[in-house]
Scaffold this motif. Structure first.
Motif, short mmCIF file in Angstrom:
data_model
loop_
_atom_site.label_atom_id
_atom_site.label_comp_id
_atom_site.label_asym_id
_atom_site.label_seq_id
_atom_site.Cartn_x
_atom_site.Cartn_y
_atom_site.Cartn_z
N UNK A 196 36.81 27.38 47.70
CA UNK A 196 37.72 28.33 47.05
C UNK A 196 37.39 28.35 45.56
N UNK A 197 37.20 29.53 45.02
CA UNK A 197 36.81 29.70 43.62
C UNK A 197 37.79 30.60 42.91
N UNK A 198 38.00 30.34 41.63
CA UNK A 198 38.88 31.17 40.80
C UNK A 198 38.01 32.17 40.04
N UNK A 199 38.35 33.45 40.14
CA UNK A 199 37.62 34.48 39.40
C UNK A 199 38.03 34.39 37.94
N UNK A 200 37.05 34.25 37.06
CA UNK A 200 37.32 34.12 35.63
C UNK A 200 36.98 35.39 34.86
N UNK A 201 35.95 36.12 35.31
CA UNK A 201 35.50 37.30 34.57
C UNK A 201 34.73 38.21 35.51
N UNK A 202 34.91 39.52 35.35
CA UNK A 202 34.13 40.51 36.10
C UNK A 202 33.36 41.32 35.07
N UNK A 203 32.03 41.27 35.15
CA UNK A 203 31.18 41.95 34.18
C UNK A 203 30.63 43.26 34.71
N UNK A 204 29.68 43.82 33.98
CA UNK A 204 29.04 45.06 34.38
C UNK A 204 29.60 46.27 33.66
N UNK A 205 29.07 47.43 34.02
CA UNK A 205 29.53 48.69 33.43
C UNK A 205 30.98 48.95 33.84
N UNK A 206 31.70 49.73 33.06
CA UNK A 206 33.12 49.99 33.37
C UNK A 206 33.36 50.50 34.80
N UNK A 207 32.49 51.37 35.30
CA UNK A 207 32.71 51.89 36.65
C UNK A 207 32.48 50.82 37.71
N UNK A 208 31.56 49.89 37.46
CA UNK A 208 31.32 48.78 38.40
C UNK A 208 32.51 47.82 38.37
N UNK A 209 33.00 47.50 37.17
CA UNK A 209 34.17 46.63 37.05
C UNK A 209 35.37 47.25 37.76
N UNK A 210 35.58 48.54 37.58
CA UNK A 210 36.71 49.22 38.22
C UNK A 210 36.58 49.17 39.74
N UNK A 211 35.37 49.37 40.25
CA UNK A 211 35.13 49.31 41.70
C UNK A 211 35.45 47.92 42.23
N UNK A 212 34.95 46.88 41.56
CA UNK A 212 35.20 45.51 42.00
C UNK A 212 36.68 45.16 41.91
N UNK A 213 37.35 45.62 40.86
CA UNK A 213 38.79 45.36 40.73
C UNK A 213 39.57 46.05 41.85
N UNK A 214 39.14 47.25 42.25
CA UNK A 214 39.80 47.95 43.36
C UNK A 214 39.65 47.19 44.67
N UNK A 215 38.56 46.42 44.80
CA UNK A 215 38.33 45.62 46.00
C UNK A 215 39.11 44.30 45.97
N UNK A 216 39.69 43.98 44.80
CA UNK A 216 40.49 42.76 44.69
C UNK A 216 39.88 41.69 43.80
N UNK A 217 38.73 41.96 43.21
CA UNK A 217 38.08 40.98 42.34
C UNK A 217 38.64 41.10 40.93
N UNK A 218 39.79 40.46 40.71
CA UNK A 218 40.42 40.49 39.40
C UNK A 218 40.52 39.07 38.86
N UNK A 219 40.45 38.95 37.55
CA UNK A 219 40.52 37.65 36.90
C UNK A 219 41.81 36.94 37.27
N UNK A 220 41.67 35.67 37.67
CA UNK A 220 42.83 34.88 38.04
C UNK A 220 43.06 34.78 39.54
N UNK A 221 42.42 35.64 40.33
CA UNK A 221 42.60 35.56 41.78
C UNK A 221 41.52 34.64 42.37
#
Length: 75
Positions: free
Chosen positions: A12-37
């Motif tokens: 089990x890992x804690x997500x600390x940061x999501x990098x990349x271009x804004x549209x890639x970050x938004x896509x990953x965040x929509x999938x649930x990859x948000x800092x702190x989860x």
């Protein structure tokens, strides 16, 4: 901190940061990859990952997984 691609299977890992271009970050965040989860790697195939995030299984390419920075050893 390390990229998700280096995380061990079943850890089990804690997500600390999501990098990349804004549209890639938004896509990953929509999938649930948000800092702190939390995210757990279920399996890998050719560098691509299947992970549990936000009570869902998600397939992530090696390139995308490299943009997700995690901290291990939380669980």
């Amino acid at each position: 901190m390390m990229p998700l691609t280096l995380a061990g299977i079943g850890e089990e890992n804690m997500i600390r940061k999501v990098g990349g271009k804004p549209e890639i970050r938004a896509h990953l965040e929509n999938l649930g990859f948000v800092s702190g989860s939390t995210v757990t790697v279920i399996s890998t195939m050719g560098g691509n990952l299947i992970v549990n995030v936000k009570e869902s299984r998600v397939a992530v390419s090696k390139e995308m997984a490299g943009k997700i920075m995690v901290e291990t050893g939380i669980g």
